[in-house]
Scaffold this motif. Structure first.
Motif, PDB file in Angstrom:
ATOM      1  N   TYR A  99      43.880  66.133  35.822  1.00 18.37           N
ATOM      2  CA  TYR A  99      42.453  65.982  35.568  1.00 18.37           C
ATOM      3  C   TYR A  99      41.679  66.713  36.648  1.00 18.37           C
ATOM      4  N   LEU A 150      37.052  64.793  34.263  1.00 17.22           N
ATOM      5  CA  LEU A 150      36.743  63.410  34.629  1.00 17.22           C
ATOM      6  C   LEU A 150      35.290  63.072  34.318  1.00 17.22           C
ATOM      7  N   GLU A 151      34.386  64.009  34.586  1.00 13.75           N
ATOM      8  CA  GLU A 151      32.973  63.769  34.301  1.00 13.75           C
ATOM      9  C   GLU A 151      32.746  63.596  32.801  1.00 13.75           C
ATOM     10  N   LEU A 163      34.900  62.626  30.580  1.00 13.65           N
ATOM     11  CA  LEU A 163      35.515  61.380  30.156  1.00 13.65           C
ATOM     12  C   LEU A 163      34.649  60.176  30.525  1.00 13.65           C
ATOM     13  N   ALA A 164      34.064  60.208  31.721  1.00 16.29           N
ATOM     14  CA  ALA A 164      33.225  59.095  32.161  1.00 16.29           C
ATOM     15  C   ALA A 164      31.956  58.984  31.319  1.00 16.29           C
ATOM     16  N   SER A 177      31.813  55.442  29.482  1.00 13.94           N
ATOM     17  CA  SER A 177      31.159  54.451  30.328  1.00 13.94           C
ATOM     18  C   SER A 177      30.214  53.585  29.495  1.00 13.94           C
ATOM     19  N   LEU A 207      31.164  59.190  40.793  1.00 10.64           N
ATOM     20  CA  LEU A 207      32.452  59.707  40.338  1.00 10.64           C
ATOM     21  C   LEU A 207      32.916  60.865  41.216  1.00 10.64           C
ATOM     22  N   TYR A 254      36.249  61.170  43.458  1.00 11.22           N
ATOM     23  CA  TYR A 254      37.192  62.277  43.244  1.00 11.22           C
ATOM     24  C   TYR A 254      37.554  62.931  44.574  1.00 11.22           C
ATOM     25  N   LEU A 282      38.546  55.475  41.883  1.00 12.78           N
ATOM     26  CA  LEU A 282      38.229  56.574  40.962  1.00 12.78           C
ATOM     27  C   LEU A 282      38.424  56.134  39.515  1.00 12.78           C
ATOM     28  N   ARG A 283      39.489  55.412  39.255  1.00 11.63           N
ATOM     29  CA  ARG A 283      39.726  54.925  37.892  1.00 11.63           C
ATOM     30  C   ARG A 283      38.644  53.939  37.474  1.00 11.63           C
ATOM     31  N   VAL A 301      35.671  56.038  36.412  1.00  9.60           N
ATOM     32  CA  VAL A 301      35.842  56.764  35.152  1.00  9.60           C
ATOM     33  C   VAL A 301      35.942  55.803  33.982  1.00  9.60           C
ATOM     34  N   LEU A 324      41.210  56.556  31.768  1.00  9.19           N
ATOM     35  CA  LEU A 324      41.989  57.306  32.753  1.00  9.19           C
ATOM     36  C   LEU A 324      43.268  56.526  33.042  1.00  9.19           C
TER      37      LEU A 324
END
Length: 398
Positions: free
Chosen positions: A12, A17-18, A20-21, A25, A116, A120, A189-190, A193, A197
């Motif tokens: 990732y 990641l962005e 996905l969040a 979210s 986030l 990261y 971090l998880r 996200v 994740l």
């Protein structure tokens, strides 16, 4: 097991990641629902008033001689008129509310992305520290084995072995602590996200790969025009102006068209007229004063927000420049020189020209320089994250 849970093994990067969040979210989705509600409020403000239908039925009895008896009915239809001067102000206030809510939502998403991004880079920082700790541990184990051999052959005093064992224990402890910090950073971090994740994710990126920024003057212009906080403050000012205008115009008389039919045993009467509300007792001084105070507050909040945004940008950019200078100094000279000093001290120790204490001192200097470099890189990334938050860079883009 991971395949059964539907998690694919993949690396990732920050953009993934962005994305996905922002897609998963619940807080972001709730903010977007607030924008939908504000958009529906605009439709509500644009709606015309419904007509009012009135129906009355009864009986008629004569009180004198010769009067007629029978049923009496009355039907009335009243249509309130939506005055154009009131309608435009009401819709304008709702549209400004939509702009304010949309800007607030963009600002919230920028905050989510900033958290986030910090998580990261925190993971990358802790992973770099863990790699260095493992290298130090491996190096210390090698040095300790050589010292133990020299002590056995009588070439070195037992004190050096005791010192080496102490340093080895410290290296083991540092490696263990670094591993715990990596796991903690990965959990955070998880959390930033979401559950989408997987727990065993891996990151594609390096702590040293921080994007470049334009000049401070360009950033000032971008923040002035694109900051969601400033956009929200400006929209709140417009909404306060529209609301004040609406309250003042509601002082004017309201009109409604009324049509009615009255029927009794003798007569049927059809009527058409106008109903006017006369603002005689209530001049709406309270709502007008309240709207005026909200307008004054919105002006002050906009000025305060503009000053605060510029100062935050200047501080973040100064921190970015300081961290960048530290990274350049450490990468170009300090770390390299500390590494060369360690190699020279180790070689001199092998040939018996230096003592073990000098090797440990050189190793500590090299370790401290690498720790300082990692910290400076993280500070550089943190300053970049803060500036991107002020710019409200969309997720998935860098």
């Amino acid at each position: 097991m991971l395949s059964q849970m539907g998690w694919a093994q993949t690396d990732y990067d920050l953009a993934k990641l962005e994305s996905l969040a922002l897609q998963s979210s619940r807080a972001v989705l709730a903010g977007r629902s607030a924008v939908d509600a504000a958009r529906a409020a605009v439709n509500t403000a644009a709606a015309f008033p419904n007509p009012e239908l009135e129906y009355l039925s009864g009986s008629q009895r004569a009180r004198g001689v010769g009067g007629n008896l029978g049923d009496a009915r009355s039907v009335a239809l009243t249509q309130p008129l939506d005055m154009p001067w009131v309608r435009s102000s009401r819709i304008g206030a709702a549209e400004a509310g939509l702009e304010a809510t949309s800007a607030a939502n963009r600002g919230f998403e920028a905050e989510v992305l900033a958290r986030l991004r910090l998580r990261y880079y925190e993971v990358l920082r802790r992973e770099a520290e863990q790699r260095n700790a493992r290298e130090d541990l491996a190096s210390m184990e090698s040095v300790r084995s050589r010292i133990a051999l020299r002590v056995e052959t009588g070439e070195a005093a037992r004190f050096e072995l005791i010192k080496a064992d102490t340093e080895l224990l410290n290296a083991q402890k540092a490696a263990q602590v670094a591993g715990f910090r990596v796991e903690q950073a990965r959990s955070l971090l998880r959390q930033a996200v979401g559950n989408e994740l997987p727990p065993t994710f891996s990151l594609a990126g390096r702590l040293s790969s921080v994007p470049d920024l334009p000049s401070l003057e360009i950033l000032r212009k971008e923040v002035e025009t694109g900051s969601p906080d400033l956009a929200r403050a400006r929209a709140e000012l417009v909404r306060a102006e529209r609301q004040l205008d609406l309250e003042r115009r509601q002082r004017w008389p309201n009109l409604a068209v009324k049509a009615s039919m009255d029927e009794d045993p003798d007569v049927r009467a059809n009527k058409l007229g106008v109903v006017m509300s006369i603002p005689l007792w209530d001049r709406r001084s309270g709502p007008v004063g309240e709207a005026s105070a909200h307008l004054t507050r919105a002006r002050y909040e906009l000025e305060a927000q503009q000053f605060s945004q510029q100062k935050q940008l200047e501080v973040a950019y100064q921190q970015y420049e300081i961290a960048q200078a530290q990274v350049n100094a450490l990468e170009s000279g300090i770390v390299r020189q500390a590494e060369e000093a360690l190699k020279i001290a180790a070689a001199a120790y092998r040939f018996g020209e230096r003592g073990f204490i000098e090797v440990l001192d050189a190793q500590r200097v090299y370790r401290a320089a690498r720790v300082e470099l990692i910290a400076a890189r993280y500070e550089l990334a943190a300053a970049w994250v803060e500036i991107e938050r002020l710019r409200a860079t969309p997720g998935g883009k860098q």
